[in-house]
Write an enzyme that holds these catalytic residues in place. Structure first.
Site, short mmCIF file in Angstrom:
data_model
loop_
_atom_site.label_atom_id
_atom_site.label_comp_id
_atom_site.label_asym_id
_atom_site.label_seq_id
_atom_site.Cartn_x
_atom_site.Cartn_y
_atom_site.Cartn_z
N ASP A 96 9.33 2.53 -0.92
CA ASP A 96 8.36 3.23 -0.07
C ASP A 96 8.68 2.86 1.38
O ASP A 96 8.29 1.81 1.87
CB ASP A 96 6.93 2.81 -0.45
CG ASP A 96 5.92 3.41 0.52
OD1 ASP A 96 4.71 3.20 0.30
OD2 ASP A 96 6.33 4.07 1.51
N LYS A 116 5.43 9.38 8.51
CA LYS A 116 5.24 8.87 9.87
C LYS A 116 6.27 9.36 10.88
O LYS A 116 6.18 10.48 11.39
CB LYS A 116 5.15 7.34 9.83
CG LYS A 116 3.93 6.86 9.00
CD LYS A 116 3.78 5.37 8.99
CE LYS A 116 2.74 4.90 7.99
NZ LYS A 116 1.39 4.88 8.51
N TYR A 159 0.86 -1.19 0.00
CA TYR A 159 0.00 0.00 0.00
C TYR A 159 0.89 1.23 0.00
O TYR A 159 1.84 1.31 0.79
CB TYR A 159 -0.90 -0.01 1.24
CG TYR A 159 -1.74 1.24 1.41
CD1 TYR A 159 -1.52 2.13 2.46
CD2 TYR A 159 -2.78 1.53 0.53
CE1 TYR A 159 -2.30 3.26 2.64
CE2 TYR A 159 -3.56 2.67 0.69
CZ TYR A 159 -3.32 3.53 1.75
OH TYR A 159 -4.09 4.67 1.90
P1 KE4 Z 1 -0.53 8.34 4.52
O1 KE4 Z 1 -1.05 9.04 3.31
O2 KE4 Z 1 -1.60 7.54 5.23
O3 KE4 Z 1 0.26 9.26 5.47
O4 KE4 Z 1 0.59 7.29 4.04
C1 KE4 Z 1 0.23 6.32 3.09
C2 KE4 Z 1 1.20 5.17 3.19
C3 KE4 Z 1 2.19 5.03 2.25
N1 KE4 Z 1 3.09 4.01 2.31
C4 KE4 Z 1 3.05 3.12 3.33
C5 KE4 Z 1 4.06 2.01 3.37
C6 KE4 Z 1 2.06 3.22 4.34
O5 KE4 Z 1 2.04 2.31 5.34
C7 KE4 Z 1 1.11 4.26 4.27
C8 KE4 Z 1 0.01 4.40 5.30
N2 KE4 Z 1 -0.11 3.35 6.24
C9 KE4 Z 1 -1.43 3.11 6.78
C10 KE4 Z 1 -1.29 1.90 7.74
N3 KE4 Z 1 -1.63 0.70 7.10
C11 KE4 Z 1 -2.00 4.31 7.45
C12 KE4 Z 1 -3.21 4.04 8.32
C13 KE4 Z 1 -4.48 4.52 7.69
O6 KE4 Z 1 -4.64 4.38 6.46
O7 KE4 Z 1 -5.33 5.04 8.46
#
Ligand code: KE4
Length: 419
Positions: A231, A259, A136
């Site tokens: 990523d 993060k 993701y």
């Molecule tokens: P954000 O747009 O949510 O800040 O980041 C997206 C993203 C990109 N790449 C990786 C490897 C990620 O884990 C994420 C976001 N992680 C999720 C957890 N599975 C955020 C939690 C959520 O979607 O509420």
């Protein structure tokens, strides 16, 4: 509160996973968080293994981060004007990630990945991207795509509202399958702008790269003149000081971050070789922008978080805690005769209710989600908050104590017997 939230917010949440739909029941609402613990509105205390999905590597409300935010706020909360914090942050990121010669701050992991892909396409003048099933990278249109029938077909939209044209340049292949990647390159020679992957998958539980897999991706992208994009929004500063690229010794061309570098405030970043990054506006033709990019509060919080990781001591502590948790939960599962495969990379982990190791999304999908849901709620009732989905990773922080681990293992031993 959830009933009230449902009146005003779709699903009552501002991000879908928080709604507990994967585990059933209603989400609790948090009142406050401190260290490795969170308290709900009714005052119930939980050991927290979600850690706001990764940022809270020092635990919640870490004093040095709170202090940094407070003193930065006195000078103003946003400028839209270059400020010294942005330069400090950029230099810190480069110190931890030698592969990054220049870096651009954004406000989320989604923005970081979306921008990195646009940059890869602009730099290579190619359109196609390879991604892996189960990885993701945020919710940009061209990444909301599910696997086609194989490496030779293109992805199909995995969300309503995404025109098929937006995903037709995205090829989806199984993780840990170098042969499938090779076939994709053979079928699209000279047309692939880059490969993007989570070098350790934290969005399908916790899946490690098999020996030689990352090396193969490095070789294939170099040979074809396409870019390797790691990523590391989740793994960056988490699985090692220098993320997965340090842990596995692979140098990508671009890296996405997020993060931890915001200390819990909205942040993202992408960086890499200067010749690629210099294609970005205002220097080059690839446009990317953001009102709050590099904002002083997120920079101050992130700088405090990274300064605390400089010595590297945190990673020894995190490895100790991770090993103790893995050992405890694995023996709890054995004594309860529960079918659990525990997978871990440093302080990121996942307990799959599956009988064999998980190397890709198909393997992960074989885990028993119904049992996981019951395990999740049993643990929650015992005061332990795990990620509310079988397909998420758990996170330890330096604030977790051996008492926390003991409480977790004891609860698991009881809950697993009841499954
Ligand atoms: P954000 O747009 O949510 O800040 O980041 C997206 C993203 C990109 N790449 C990786 C490897 C990620 O884990 C994420 C976001 N992680 C999720 C957890 N599975 C955020 C939690 C959520 O979607 O509420």
């Amino acid at each position: 509160m959830f009933a009230e939230a449902l009146k005003h917010i779709p699903g009552g949440v501002n991000s879908p996973v928080r709604a507990f739909r994967a585990v059933g029941g209603k989400p609790f609402f948090v009142d406050r968080a401190q260290g490795a613990h969170v308290w709900d509105l009714d005052g119930n205390e939980y050991v927290d293994y979600v850690g706001t999905w990764g940022p809270a590597i020092h635990g919640h409300a870490f004093p040095k981060i709170i202090e940094a935010i407070k003193s930065a706020a006195d000078h103003g909360t946003s400028f839209g004007i270059p400020n010294p914090h942005e330069v400090t942050m950029a230099r810190l990121i480069k110190e931890f990630f030698p592969s990054i010669e220049k870096v651009r701050m954004v406000n989320s992991g989604t923005e970081a990945c979306m921008s990195a892909i646009r940059l890869a396409r602009g730099f290579t003048k190619r359109d196609k991207i390879i991604k892996f099933d189960g990885c993701y990278h945020g919710h940009a249109d061209s990444l909301l795509v599910k696997a086609g029938s194989g490496a030779l077909t293109f992805g199909h939209p995995d969300s309503a509202g995404v025109p098929k044209e937006f995903t037709q340049h995205t090829i989806v292949v199984p993780f840990n399958d170098a042969e499938a990647v090779k076939a994709a390159f053979a079928a699209n020679t000279g047309q692939i702008a880059g490969i993007i992957l989570e070098p350790v998958i934290g969005n399908a539980g916790l899946i490690l790269p098999r020996d030689g897999f990352l090396e193969a991706l490095r070789e294939m992208t170099t040979a074809d003149g396409s870019l390797l994009i790691f990523d590391e929004v989740m793994t960056g500063f988490r699985v090692a000081r220098g993320g997965a690229q340090e842990r596995f010794g692979i140098q990508p061309d671009l890296t996405c971050l997020g993060k931890i570098i915001g200390g819990g405030l909205p942040v993202g970043a992408f960086g890499g070789r200067a010749e690629i990054m210099d294609c970005l506006a205002p220097l080059g033709p690839v446009y990317q922008a953001g009102t709050l990019s590099g904002n002083p509060l997120a920079m101050a919080a992130g700088i405090a978080a990274l300064e605390e990781l400089k010595s590297g001591d945190a990673y020894r502590r995190l490895e100790e805690l991770g090993a103790a948790l893995e050992q405890g939960l694995s023996s709890a599962a054995k004594s309860a005769n529960a079918t659990v495969t525990f997978q871990r990379c440093g302080s990121m982990f996942c307990g799959y209710f599956a009988g064999r190791p998980v190397y890709n999304l198909d393997d992960a999908m074989k885990s028993d989600r119904e049992v996981f849901g019951r395990y999740f709620h049993g643990m929650l009732d015992a005061g332990v908050y795990l990620a509310p989905s079988q397909f998420e990773a758990g996170f330890l922080s330096t604030a977790h104590s051996t008492e926390d681990i003991d409480k977790t293992v004891k609860a698991a031993a009881t809950v697993m017997k009841s499954l």
